[in-house]
Design an enzyme around this catalytic site. Structure first.
Site, PDB file in Angstrom:
ATOM      1  N   LYS A  14       0.827  -1.213   0.000  1.00 33.22           N
ATOM      2  CA  LYS A  14       0.000   0.000   0.000  1.00 33.22           C
ATOM      3  C   LYS A  14       0.862   1.264   0.000  1.00 33.22           C
ATOM      4  O   LYS A  14       0.577   2.202  -0.737  1.00 33.22           O
ATOM      5  CB  LYS A  14      -0.926   0.026   1.227  1.00 33.22           C
ATOM      6  CG  LYS A  14      -1.900  -1.135   1.298  1.00 33.22           C
ATOM      7  CD  LYS A  14      -2.910  -0.970   2.430  1.00 33.22           C
ATOM      8  CE  LYS A  14      -2.320  -1.027   3.827  1.00 33.22           C
ATOM      9  NZ  LYS A  14      -1.756  -2.333   4.219  1.00 33.22           N
ATOM     10  N   ARG A  89      -9.867   0.080   8.667  1.00 39.35           N
ATOM     11  CA  ARG A  89      -9.389  -1.250   9.052  1.00 39.35           C
ATOM     12  C   ARG A  89     -10.445  -2.050   9.794  1.00 39.35           C
ATOM     13  O   ARG A  89     -10.184  -3.191  10.196  1.00 39.35           O
ATOM     14  CB  ARG A  89      -8.170  -1.097   9.962  1.00 39.35           C
ATOM     15  CG  ARG A  89      -6.831  -1.287   9.253  1.00 39.35           C
ATOM     16  CD  ARG A  89      -5.770  -1.136  10.326  1.00 39.35           C
ATOM     17  NE  ARG A  89      -4.494  -1.702  10.019  1.00 39.35           N
ATOM     18  CZ  ARG A  89      -3.477  -1.039   9.463  1.00 39.35           C
ATOM     19  NH1 ARG A  89      -3.616   0.188   9.067  1.00 39.35           N
ATOM     20  NH2 ARG A  89      -2.300  -1.637   9.309  1.00 39.35           N
ATOM     21  N   ARG A 128      11.490  -5.923   5.322  1.00 39.02           N
ATOM     22  CA  ARG A 128      11.327  -4.504   5.618  1.00 39.02           C
ATOM     23  C   ARG A 128      11.853  -4.174   7.012  1.00 39.02           C
ATOM     24  O   ARG A 128      12.438  -3.119   7.235  1.00 39.02           O
ATOM     25  CB  ARG A 128       9.838  -4.124   5.509  1.00 39.02           C
ATOM     26  CG  ARG A 128       9.603  -2.632   5.655  1.00 39.02           C
ATOM     27  CD  ARG A 128       8.162  -2.259   5.411  1.00 39.02           C
ATOM     28  NE  ARG A 128       7.305  -2.546   6.558  1.00 39.02           N
ATOM     29  CZ  ARG A 128       5.988  -2.355   6.577  1.00 39.02           C
ATOM     30  NH1 ARG A 128       5.367  -1.912   5.503  1.00 39.02           N
ATOM     31  NH2 ARG A 128       5.278  -2.618   7.656  1.00 39.02           N
ATOM     32  N   ARG A 134      10.978  -0.032  12.270  1.00 43.70           N
ATOM     33  CA  ARG A 134       9.654  -0.057  12.910  1.00 43.70           C
ATOM     34  C   ARG A 134       9.615  -1.111  14.002  1.00 43.70           C
ATOM     35  O   ARG A 134       9.990  -2.256  13.789  1.00 43.70           O
ATOM     36  CB  ARG A 134       8.567  -0.350  11.860  1.00 43.70           C
ATOM     37  CG  ARG A 134       8.148   0.878  11.105  1.00 43.70           C
ATOM     38  CD  ARG A 134       7.139   0.578  10.044  1.00 43.70           C
ATOM     39  NE  ARG A 134       5.939  -0.111  10.521  1.00 43.70           N
ATOM     40  CZ  ARG A 134       4.796  -0.134   9.856  1.00 43.70           C
ATOM     41  NH1 ARG A 134       4.698   0.485   8.687  1.00 43.70           N
ATOM     42  NH2 ARG A 134       3.760  -0.779  10.330  1.00 43.70           N
ATOM     43  N   ARG A 145      -0.239  -9.131  13.716  1.00 42.71           N
ATOM     44  CA  ARG A 145      -0.869  -8.157  12.809  1.00 42.71           C
ATOM     45  C   ARG A 145      -1.646  -8.865  11.704  1.00 42.71           C
ATOM     46  O   ARG A 145      -2.714  -8.404  11.303  1.00 42.71           O
ATOM     47  CB  ARG A 145       0.202  -7.237  12.195  1.00 42.71           C
ATOM     48  CG  ARG A 145       0.681  -6.176  13.162  1.00 42.71           C
ATOM     49  CD  ARG A 145       2.043  -5.638  12.768  1.00 42.71           C
ATOM     50  NE  ARG A 145       2.033  -4.855  11.566  1.00 42.71           N
ATOM     51  CZ  ARG A 145       3.122  -4.647  10.808  1.00 42.71           C
ATOM     52  NH1 ARG A 145       4.282  -5.174  11.153  1.00 42.71           N
ATOM     53  NH2 ARG A 145       3.036  -3.898   9.747  1.00 42.71           N
TER      54      ARG A 145
HETATM   55  P1  AMP Z   1       0.396   0.533   9.201  1.00 41.41           P
HETATM   56  O1  AMP Z   1       1.524   1.496   9.070  1.00 41.41           O
HETATM   57  O2  AMP Z   1      -0.787   0.915   8.335  1.00 41.41           O
HETATM   58  O3  AMP Z   1       0.813  -0.903   8.994  1.00 41.41           O
HETATM   59  O4  AMP Z   1      -0.129   0.639  10.706  1.00 41.41           O
HETATM   60  C1  AMP Z   1       0.689   0.263  11.799  1.00 41.41           C
HETATM   61  C2  AMP Z   1      -0.152   0.023  13.028  1.00 41.41           C
HETATM   62  O5  AMP Z   1      -0.873   1.221  13.378  1.00 41.41           O
HETATM   63  C3  AMP Z   1      -1.235  -1.033  12.871  1.00 41.41           C
HETATM   64  O6  AMP Z   1      -0.735  -2.340  13.091  1.00 41.41           O
HETATM   65  C4  AMP Z   1      -2.240  -0.607  13.943  1.00 41.41           C
HETATM   66  O7  AMP Z   1      -1.808  -0.959  15.227  1.00 41.41           O
HETATM   67  C5  AMP Z   1      -2.174   0.916  13.860  1.00 41.41           C
HETATM   68  N1  AMP Z   1      -3.153   1.440  12.880  1.00 41.41           N
HETATM   69  C6  AMP Z   1      -2.894   2.054  11.682  1.00 41.41           C
HETATM   70  N2  AMP Z   1      -4.021   2.383  11.041  1.00 41.41           N
HETATM   71  C7  AMP Z   1      -5.038   1.961  11.836  1.00 41.41           C
HETATM   72  C8  AMP Z   1      -6.465   1.975  11.723  1.00 41.41           C
HETATM   73  N3  AMP Z   1      -7.077   2.486  10.639  1.00 41.41           N
HETATM   74  N4  AMP Z   1      -7.191   1.452  12.747  1.00 41.41           N
HETATM   75  C9  AMP Z   1      -6.602   0.929  13.840  1.00 41.41           C
HETATM   76  N5  AMP Z   1      -5.276   0.862  14.001  1.00 41.41           N
HETATM   77  C10 AMP Z   1      -4.483   1.374  13.021  1.00 41.41           C
END
Ligand code: AMP
Length: 190
Positions: A14, A89, A128, A134, A145
């Protein structure tokens, strides 16, 4: 204004494809993960709360995310389009987004679902992790996740399917080929 939901499990590309879309179409980009990481770096109350969930591979609660998203979106009233990356999400978030866009007299234009199988996702996320820094790109959190994705996030696909917005795209192969498929979908909605 176009409202593009770029959807897929963690590691489906993404972020990479968002960069391509921004370059070609000049859309604004909202990644809820990026906004949360900025909040953590600035050690805000939201950032401190979010960290516990993120490091456990869980979702940050809907009310916090929806509020954060609404505030971020308020900053983009003039953009040609907005890419939502990593949001919604949950089905509750998808419903909240529909309501927010409804207030703007609009709706999600299309939901692009990047499809990648589990083994490939784990491989990509571990790769990654070597460079991303991260705290959630380690095997234990990655596994959690992906589980969270399957139970809480995947049902969002049906929500958009029923709403007539779903476009599935294979997220495996060359980045350019995947982007060509994404471009074709965006162009068809112009
Ligand atoms: P990402 O960078 O999109 O992989 O997000 C990293 C982490 O942030 C996720 O594993 C969640 O813990 C949190 N997170 C990001 N976006 C959301 C969302 N829309 N709803 C809930 N948690 C989120």
């Amino acid at each position: 204004m176009k409202y593009l939901v770029l959807f897929g499990p963690p590691g489906s590309g993404k972020g990479t494809q968002s960069e391509n879309i921004i370059k070609k179409y000049g859309y604004a980009h909202i990644s809820t993960g990026d906004v949360l990481r900025a909040e953590m770096a600035n050690q805000t109350e939201l950032g401190k709360t979010a960290k516990g969930y993120i490091d456990a591979g869980q979702l940050v609660p809907d009310d916090l995310i929806i509020d954060m998203l609404a505030k971020t979106m308020d900053g983009y009233t003039e953009a040609k389009g907005i890419i939502f990356d990593g949001f919604p999400r949950t089905v509750a978030q998808a419903k909240a987004l529909k309501e927010m866009l409804g207030k703007r007299g609009s709706d999600v234009t299309v939901m692009i679902n990047l499809q990648v199988d589990n083994d490939e996702l784990v491989k990509r996320l571990l790769e990654r992790g070597k460079i991303s820094g991260r705290s959630d790109d380690n095997l234990e959190t990655i596994t959690k996740r992906l589980e969270t994705y399957n139970t809480q996030t995947a049902p969002v696909i049906d929500f958009y399917k029923e709403d007539g917005k779903l476009e599935n795209i294979q997220g495996v192969g060359s980045i350019d080929d995947i982007f060509a498929a994404i471009s074709k979908v965006i162009d068809s909605k112009a």
